[in-house]
Scaffold this motif. Sequence first.
Motif, PDB file in Angstrom:
ATOM      1  N   SER A   1       0.431  -1.314  -0.110  1.00  8.27           N
ATOM      2  CA  SER A   1       0.219   0.191   0.060  1.00  8.27           C
ATOM      3  C   SER A   1       0.359   1.566   0.043  1.00  8.27           C
ATOM      4  O   SER A   1       0.945   2.242  -0.429  1.00  8.27           O
ATOM      5  CB  SER A   1      -0.880   0.231   1.051  1.00  8.27           C
ATOM      6  N   ALA A   2       2.060   1.838   1.047  1.00  3.79           N
ATOM      7  CA  ALA A   2       2.563   2.495   0.449  1.00  3.79           C
ATOM      8  C   ALA A   2       3.324   2.690  -0.286  1.00  3.79           C
ATOM      9  O   ALA A   2       3.260   4.210  -0.662  1.00  3.79           O
ATOM     10  CB  ALA A   2       3.621   2.131   1.840  1.00  3.79           C
ATOM     11  N   GLU A   3       3.935   1.753  -0.983  1.00  7.10           N
ATOM     12  CA  GLU A   3       4.772   2.143  -2.051  1.00  7.10           C
ATOM     13  C   GLU A   3       3.592   2.584  -3.790  1.00  7.10           C
ATOM     14  O   GLU A   3       3.816   3.431  -4.697  1.00  7.10           O
ATOM     15  CB  GLU A   3       5.727   1.010  -3.002  1.00  7.10           C
ATOM     16  N   ALA A   4       2.384   1.524  -3.624  1.00  3.62           N
ATOM     17  CA  ALA A   4       1.498   1.816  -4.751  1.00  3.62           C
ATOM     18  C   ALA A   4       0.806   3.525  -4.386  1.00  3.62           C
ATOM     19  O   ALA A   4       0.533   4.094  -5.489  1.00  3.62           O
ATOM     20  CB  ALA A   4      -0.031   1.057  -4.081  1.00  3.62           C
ATOM     21  N   ARG A   5       0.732   4.486  -3.228  1.00  2.00           N
ATOM     22  CA  ARG A   5       0.826   5.662  -3.433  1.00  2.00           C
ATOM     23  C   ARG A   5       1.117   6.869  -3.721  1.00  2.00           C
ATOM     24  O   ARG A   5       0.964   7.577  -4.405  1.00  2.00           O
ATOM     25  CB  ARG A   5       0.244   5.779  -1.942  1.00  2.00           C
TER      26      ARG A   5
ATOM     27  N   GLU B   1      -3.950  -6.240  -1.479  1.00  4.35           N
ATOM     28  CA  GLU B   1      -2.951  -5.317  -2.124  1.00  4.35           C
ATOM     29  C   GLU B   1      -2.362  -5.919  -3.264  1.00  4.35           C
ATOM     30  O   GLU B   1      -2.116  -4.338  -4.009  1.00  4.35           O
ATOM     31  CB  GLU B   1      -2.005  -5.591  -1.011  1.00  4.35           C
ATOM     32  N   ALA B   2      -1.986  -7.098  -3.881  1.00  6.31           N
ATOM     33  CA  ALA B   2      -1.219  -6.617  -5.141  1.00  6.31           C
ATOM     34  C   ALA B   2      -2.819  -6.497  -6.167  1.00  6.31           C
ATOM     35  O   ALA B   2      -2.432  -5.556  -7.163  1.00  6.31           O
ATOM     36  CB  ALA B   2      -1.665  -8.415  -5.435  1.00  6.31           C
ATOM     37  N   LEU B   3      -3.580  -6.751  -5.447  1.00  5.69           N
ATOM     38  CA  LEU B   3      -4.817  -6.095  -7.361  1.00  5.69           C
ATOM     39  C   LEU B   3      -5.562  -5.038  -6.571  1.00  5.69           C
ATOM     40  O   LEU B   3      -5.471  -4.383  -7.597  1.00  5.69           O
ATOM     41  CB  LEU B   3      -6.159  -7.231  -7.036  1.00  5.69           C
ATOM     42  N   ASP B   4      -5.359  -3.924  -5.765  1.00  3.11           N
ATOM     43  CA  ASP B   4      -6.514  -2.859  -5.402  1.00  3.11           C
ATOM     44  C   ASP B   4      -4.110  -2.318  -6.203  1.00  3.11           C
ATOM     45  O   ASP B   4      -4.597  -1.496  -6.871  1.00  3.11           O
ATOM     46  CB  ASP B   4      -5.640  -2.581  -3.767  1.00  3.11           C
ATOM     47  N   ALA B   5      -2.860  -2.263  -5.894  1.00  5.68           N
ATOM     48  CA  ALA B   5      -1.820  -1.707  -6.534  1.00  5.68           C
ATOM     49  C   ALA B   5      -1.701  -1.860  -8.110  1.00  5.68           C
ATOM     50  O   ALA B   5      -1.744  -0.986  -8.531  1.00  5.68           O
ATOM     51  CB  ALA B   5      -0.677  -2.340  -5.679  1.00  5.68           C
ATOM     52  N   LEU B   6      -3.148  -3.295  -8.606  1.00  7.38           N
ATOM     53  CA  LEU B   6      -2.035  -3.512 -10.507  1.00  7.38           C
ATOM     54  C   LEU B   6      -4.009  -2.754 -10.850  1.00  7.38           C
ATOM     55  O   LEU B   6      -3.250  -2.043 -11.359  1.00  7.38           O
ATOM     56  CB  LEU B   6      -2.668  -4.701 -10.354  1.00  7.38           C
TER      57      LEU B   6
END
Length: 391
Positions: free
Chosen positions: A103-107, A143-148
């Motif tokens: 989550s931190a990196e996807a932001r 988290e993976a699918l949210d980041a994607l």
Amino acid sequence: MISSPIALYIHWPFCLHKCPYCDFNSHVREGVIDQKPWAAAYCREFDSYAERLGTRRITSIFFGGGTPSLMEGETVASILRHVAARWEFAPDIEITLEANPTSAEARKFKEFRAAGVNRVSIGIQSLRQADLAFLGRQHNVAEALDALAAARKIFPRVSFDLIYARPQQTLPEWETELREALAHTDGHLSLYQLTIEKGTPFYSDHQRKKWAIPRDDLAAAMYECTGEVLEDAGMQAYEISNYAKPGQESRHNLNYWRYGEYLGLGPGAHGRIIAPGGRLLLQEGRTATMAIHHPERWLAAVEEHGTGLQQSEEISGEALLAEMFMMGTRLSEGIPRSRFRELLGADPEVLLDARKLDLFQKEGLLTLDDRVLVLTARGRMLHQSVVAGLL
């Protein structure tokens, strides 16, 4: 005058956690890393090479690692601004950044996009929670699918990785996971068979028989299944482990496989460059460069000398043939006959083991005509053995 095109690789060596299967040059550091001296070092090392190579046109830039998504947006932006001020960016330049789906990196995706990144490659590795834990990943499936999903809204091009042939994985399980992955892709997937690399925790575990990877015949069936499922979805196996819809191929990686020229910056980074006149440390002709691996030692060397270069040597003869052939035969397009002549001055029948060349054609492992040498799908599945036999 601008000379031949070149690609640029930038290695960020830090990770929050070292995955047990990974043998890349990646390091875990406690506390927050001050990124300003690192950004300055990448720019300074770039300048030292630019002075030797003259003005070039960059076709692609790749931030690899390690975990480049741990970089701050301004770190990425400052490096790209610096390079663009000295070298010309191709109008369709591809700028890729590898990311982890926490989550931190996807932001930070919006910051990377504003910096100029137009393609991300996300290390998901599995869509099964138990296997993510086994692989030592720090994210979960959600988290993976949210980041994607977030990446697909922000970047023009998105790719992600999965690892298959995991312990106890069955062929139907992999096919199901693969079809799930297709629902989340825009046109590029990197699908790697789990390999056990010396020096990793997985190597020790495997030696102690704590677990076993699938037998060769099952792994081969998974590879064949992968090609069939993705081809049905309109994604071609343009390289042994990479699948894309037409136009979605990784142009940066294609440059490697086609044995193009690329400059590597950062700890442990490799390069293959052609320096005019053999100035300074670089020989005339195709030169292999390798930087100091240890991050802080590389940083200190750049700050003191302007470069972290550890080794520089000319590539010619058998070494050049081996590199070009090993890379080019990974591609479904193969190696043009003209490329052998251009780099080595002779046809493949002269350069390679003629007896094995004939044998492998009869066995359906490759084709060779007046235009190109291509490994078949079966030949690419046995890539290492075929290459070793021919060389």
